[in-house]
Motif scaffolding. Structure first.
Motif, PDB file in Angstrom:
ATOM      1  N   GLU A 158       0.828  -1.201   0.000  1.00 15.69           N
ATOM      2  CA  GLU A 158       0.000   0.000   0.000  1.00 15.69           C
ATOM      3  C   GLU A 158       0.865   1.254   0.000  1.00 15.69           C
ATOM      4  O   GLU A 158       1.912   1.286   0.630  1.00 15.69           O
ATOM      5  N   GLU A 186       0.594   5.844  -1.318  1.00 17.04           N
ATOM      6  CA  GLU A 186      -0.244   6.958  -1.738  1.00 17.04           C
ATOM      7  C   GLU A 186       0.600   7.971  -2.486  1.00 17.04           C
ATOM      8  O   GLU A 186       1.823   7.973  -2.399  1.00 17.04           O
ATOM      9  N   LYS A 235      -4.813   7.068  -2.576  1.00 16.44           N
ATOM     10  CA  LYS A 235      -4.244   5.875  -1.954  1.00 16.44           C
ATOM     11  C   LYS A 235      -4.470   4.692  -2.883  1.00 16.44           C
ATOM     12  O   LYS A 235      -5.509   4.608  -3.536  1.00 16.44           O
TER      13      LYS A 235
END
Length: 141
Positions: free
Chosen positions: A37, A39, A118
């Protein structure tokens, strides 16, 4: 885990549960992958613009190119600004490719302050650590 369609060209095909030991990114076939993950912040775009399918697909293509993975392994999850966050759902249906390419060209110049997008990259297990490091070093942001 979710579900996937094994024969996307067959309109009668049924969704199959994704095996618990695998990941099925964006409803695709099961793969061994790690979820990475990150952003990026883009100036000049509102969360509503990011939710536009042409813009979101251009963002997916840019992230995939930077990460060195196929675009089917990238999902946008949220767009946030000072008023809060909105969930995103990536879609590639009925896209105008010329518009997507136009947005891709503009996005490189818009990465400063503004809307934060994101995303998740489903990286093959052997790439996950290197990709996490790349994202930490701001290569994708």
């Amino acid at each position: 885990p979710g579900e996937y369609v094994s024969k996307s060209n067959d309109p009668s095909a049924q969704c199959t549960p994704c095996p618990l030991s695998k990941t099925c990114p964006n409803g695709g076939p099961p793969i061994d992958a790690s979820r990475v993950e990150s952003e990026m912040t883009i100036t000049g775009l509102t969360p509503a613009q990011v939710a536009d399918p042409q813009v979101s697909h251009a963002l997916v293509l840019e992230v995939a190119s930077s990460a060195g993975v196929d675009s089917s392994l990238v999902s946008l999850t949220e767009s946030c600004d000072s008023s809060g966050c909105n969930s995103l759902r990536s879609s590639t249906r009925l896209l105008d490719i010329a518009l997507v390419e136009g947005w891709q060209q503009q996005l490189g110049y818009r990465r400063q302050k503004g809307t934060t997008v994101k995303f998740v990259v489903y990286a093959p297990v052997e790439m996950a650590a290197a990709l996490s490091q790349t994202m930490t070093e701001d290569a994708i942001r």
